[in-house]
Design a protein around this motif. Structure first.
Motif, PDB file in Angstrom:
ATOM      1  N   ALA A 119      25.856  48.818  57.559  1.00 59.77           N
ATOM      2  CA  ALA A 119      27.102  48.074  57.349  1.00 59.77           C
ATOM      3  C   ALA A 119      28.282  48.983  57.690  1.00 59.77           C
ATOM      4  N   PRO A 120      28.502  49.240  59.002  1.00 58.06           N
ATOM      5  CA  PRO A 120      29.549  50.191  59.407  1.00 58.06           C
ATOM      6  C   PRO A 120      30.952  49.768  58.993  1.00 58.06           C
ATOM      7  N   LEU A 121      31.146  48.485  58.682  1.00 58.03           N
ATOM      8  CA  LEU A 121      32.468  48.038  58.262  1.00 58.03           C
ATOM      9  C   LEU A 121      32.783  48.438  56.823  1.00 58.03           C
ATOM     10  N   VAL A 122      31.759  48.873  56.086  1.00 62.55           N
ATOM     11  CA  VAL A 122      31.967  49.309  54.703  1.00 62.55           C
ATOM     12  C   VAL A 122      32.434  50.760  54.731  1.00 62.55           C
ATOM     13  N   ARG A 123      33.720  50.973  54.581  1.00 64.47           N
ATOM     14  CA  ARG A 123      34.297  52.304  54.750  1.00 64.47           C
ATOM     15  C   ARG A 123      34.499  53.034  53.431  1.00 64.47           C
ATOM     16  N   SER A 124      33.851  52.584  52.386  1.00 68.24           N
ATOM     17  CA  SER A 124      33.989  53.246  51.085  1.00 68.24           C
ATOM     18  C   SER A 124      33.401  54.641  51.152  1.00 68.24           C
ATOM     19  N   ARG A 125      33.881  55.505  50.263  1.00 68.45           N
ATOM     20  CA  ARG A 125      33.351  56.868  50.186  1.00 68.45           C
ATOM     21  C   ARG A 125      33.496  57.385  48.772  1.00 68.45           C
ATOM     22  N   VAL A 126      32.755  58.424  48.464  1.00 74.66           N
ATOM     23  CA  VAL A 126      32.825  59.048  47.146  1.00 74.66           C
ATOM     24  C   VAL A 126      34.252  59.539  46.913  1.00 74.66           C
ATOM     25  N   GLY A 127      34.777  59.237  45.734  1.00 78.41           N
ATOM     26  CA  GLY A 127      36.141  59.609  45.399  1.00 78.41           C
ATOM     27  C   GLY A 127      37.136  58.485  45.580  1.00 78.41           C
ATOM     28  N   ASP A 128      36.736  57.415  46.274  1.00 74.09           N
ATOM     29  CA  ASP A 128      37.638  56.268  46.432  1.00 74.09           C
ATOM     30  C   ASP A 128      37.973  55.663  45.079  1.00 74.09           C
ATOM     31  N   ARG A 129      39.194  55.125  44.980  1.00 76.44           N
ATOM     32  CA  ARG A 129      39.667  54.496  43.747  1.00 76.44           C
ATOM     33  C   ARG A 129      40.001  53.035  44.020  1.00 76.44           C
ATOM     34  N   LEU A 130      39.571  52.168  43.091  1.00 75.38           N
ATOM     35  CA  LEU A 130      39.839  50.745  43.208  1.00 75.38           C
ATOM     36  C   LEU A 130      40.434  50.248  41.898  1.00 75.38           C
ATOM     37  N   PRO A 131      41.309  49.247  41.944  1.00 76.37           N
ATOM     38  CA  PRO A 131      41.844  48.694  40.685  1.00 76.37           C
ATOM     39  C   PRO A 131      40.754  47.985  39.898  1.00 76.37           C
ATOM     40  N   VAL A 132      40.652  48.264  38.611  1.00 72.49           N
ATOM     41  CA  VAL A 132      39.584  47.654  37.808  1.00 72.49           C
ATOM     42  C   VAL A 132      39.786  46.155  37.649  1.00 72.49           C
ATOM     43  N   MET A 133      41.030  45.702  37.704  1.00 75.73           N
ATOM     44  CA  MET A 133      41.301  44.291  37.449  1.00 75.73           C
ATOM     45  C   MET A 133      40.854  43.383  38.586  1.00 75.73           C
ATOM     46  N   SER A 134      40.757  43.925  39.798  1.00 73.84           N
ATOM     47  CA  SER A 134      40.460  43.059  40.937  1.00 73.84           C
ATOM     48  C   SER A 134      39.211  43.430  41.712  1.00 73.84           C
ATOM     49  N   SER A 135      38.594  44.575  41.442  1.00 73.10           N
ATOM     50  CA  SER A 135      37.375  44.968  42.151  1.00 73.10           C
ATOM     51  C   SER A 135      36.149  44.518  41.371  1.00 73.10           C
ATOM     52  N   THR A 136      35.051  44.295  42.084  1.00 70.19           N
ATOM     53  CA  THR A 136      33.820  43.830  41.432  1.00 70.19           C
ATOM     54  C   THR A 136      33.299  44.873  40.450  1.00 70.19           C
ATOM     55  N   ILE A 137      33.235  46.125  40.893  1.00 69.32           N
ATOM     56  CA  ILE A 137      32.730  47.162  39.996  1.00 69.32           C
ATOM     57  C   ILE A 137      33.700  47.379  38.842  1.00 69.32           C
ATOM     58  N   GLY A 138      35.000  47.163  39.096  1.00 69.00           N
ATOM     59  CA  GLY A 138      35.987  47.285  38.023  1.00 69.00           C
ATOM     60  C   GLY A 138      35.772  46.254  36.930  1.00 69.00           C
ATOM     61  N   LYS A 139      35.413  45.031  37.314  1.00 68.98           N
ATOM     62  CA  LYS A 139      35.148  43.984  36.323  1.00 68.98           C
ATOM     63  C   LYS A 139      33.937  44.350  35.461  1.00 68.98           C
ATOM     64  N   ALA A 140      32.927  44.957  36.090  1.00 68.50           N
ATOM     65  CA  ALA A 140      31.762  45.407  35.317  1.00 68.50           C
ATOM     66  C   ALA A 140      32.154  46.509  34.343  1.00 68.50           C
ATOM     67  N   LEU A 141      33.050  47.395  34.768  1.00 71.41           N
ATOM     68  CA  LEU A 141      33.521  48.477  33.897  1.00 71.41           C
ATOM     69  C   LEU A 141      34.331  47.943  32.724  1.00 71.41           C
ATOM     70  N   LEU A 142      35.137  46.908  32.988  1.00 69.11           N
ATOM     71  CA  LEU A 142      35.952  46.311  31.925  1.00 69.11           C
ATOM     72  C   LEU A 142      35.090  45.637  30.860  1.00 69.11           C
ATOM     73  N   ALA A 143      33.874  45.266  31.223  1.00 68.92           N
ATOM     74  CA  ALA A 143      32.985  44.568  30.279  1.00 68.92           C
ATOM     75  C   ALA A 143      32.214  45.532  29.389  1.00 68.92           C
ATOM     76  N   ILE A 144      32.501  46.831  29.491  1.00 66.44           N
ATOM     77  CA  ILE A 144      31.808  47.838  28.688  1.00 66.44           C
ATOM     78  C   ILE A 144      32.665  48.202  27.480  1.00 66.44           C
TER      79      ILE A 144
END
Length: 226
Positions: A119-144
């Motif tokens: 999936a070359p279009l997936v440009r994520s990398r270690v250290g990237d930051r995403l807003p918890v309110m709008s990212s999928t992994i952020g929503k999982a984190l908010l549920a903890i």
């Protein structure tokens, strides 16, 4: 060899001197670094103000902020080591990109990424930051952790299902699912996510595999803490 010229470089050289040492005075630090005395003194005072170094009388030692950061780094490294085998199995099983993330205030931070070649279009990398309110992994984190008094219905649903799912939100034809892992060390919330072709990600077996991987990581972390 040219000596360090930037403020950050000088600070790094000074902090390195404290490795294996309890307390050092200004003269000892000047001798060990080879930096001008005035530069060392000025940098030390800045480090004291930041709590990276503690001064008692004429002596200096590493401050509480360095201890706090070191503990956080060790904790996150332990999480990453515990998680990698499960993340690799999940990637091999699904063929999708797998991320490990932790919450840092209002952001999710990626600690690990497995896959991505397909999936070359997936440009994520270690250290990237995403807003918890709008990212999928952020929503999982908010549920903890304990739910707040005014939790959104979406996060309440994620908490109930232990699963966050965003169909084709970031990229057409691709979807993401995230699963809470748990609260690590009583402070850091951790979660994993799987990103790949929409038809593959929405498969119930794939979602179940992600939940199984999260449970494996949680058991491993708990066994290490005990």
């Amino acid at each position: 060899m040219e000596g360090p010229t930037g403020t950050l470089q000088r600070a790094a050289v000074i902090l390195d001197v404290f490795e294996g040492a309890d307390r050092l005075n200004l003269s000892q630090i000047v001798t060990a670094t080879g930096l001008p005395r005035t530069s060392v003194h000025r940098a030390l005072e800045q480090l004291v103000a930041l709590r990276w170094v503690y001064r008692e009388g004429m002596d200096y030692q590493l401050g509480m902020r360095m201890i706090e950061l070191g503990a956080a780094a060790a904790q996150q490294n332990a999480l990453r080591r515990a998680a990698l085998p499960s993340l690799r199995r999940l990637h091999k099983l699904t063929g999708c990109v797998v991320h490990l993330g932790v919450r840092d205030g209002s952001e999710a931070v990626y600690l690990a990424k497995i896959g991505g070649e397909s999936a070359p279009l997936v440009r994520s990398r270690v250290g990237d930051r995403l807003p918890v309110m709008s990212s999928t992994i952020g929503k999982a984190l908010l549920a903890i952790g304990d739910p707040p008094d005014a939790e959104s219905p979406e996060i309440a649903r994620v908490r109930e299902l232990r699963l966050a799912y965003d169909p084709e939100r970031c990229l057409k034809g691709f979807s993401c699912v995230a699963v809470p892992i748990g609260q690590i060390g009583g402070t850091d919330a951790a979660a994993l996510s799987v990103f790949g072709p929409a038809d593959r990600v929405r498969d119930r077996r794939m979602m179940s595999s992600a939940q199984t991987a999260a449970a494996e990581i949680w058991r491993k972390i708990c066994s290490h803490e005990n």
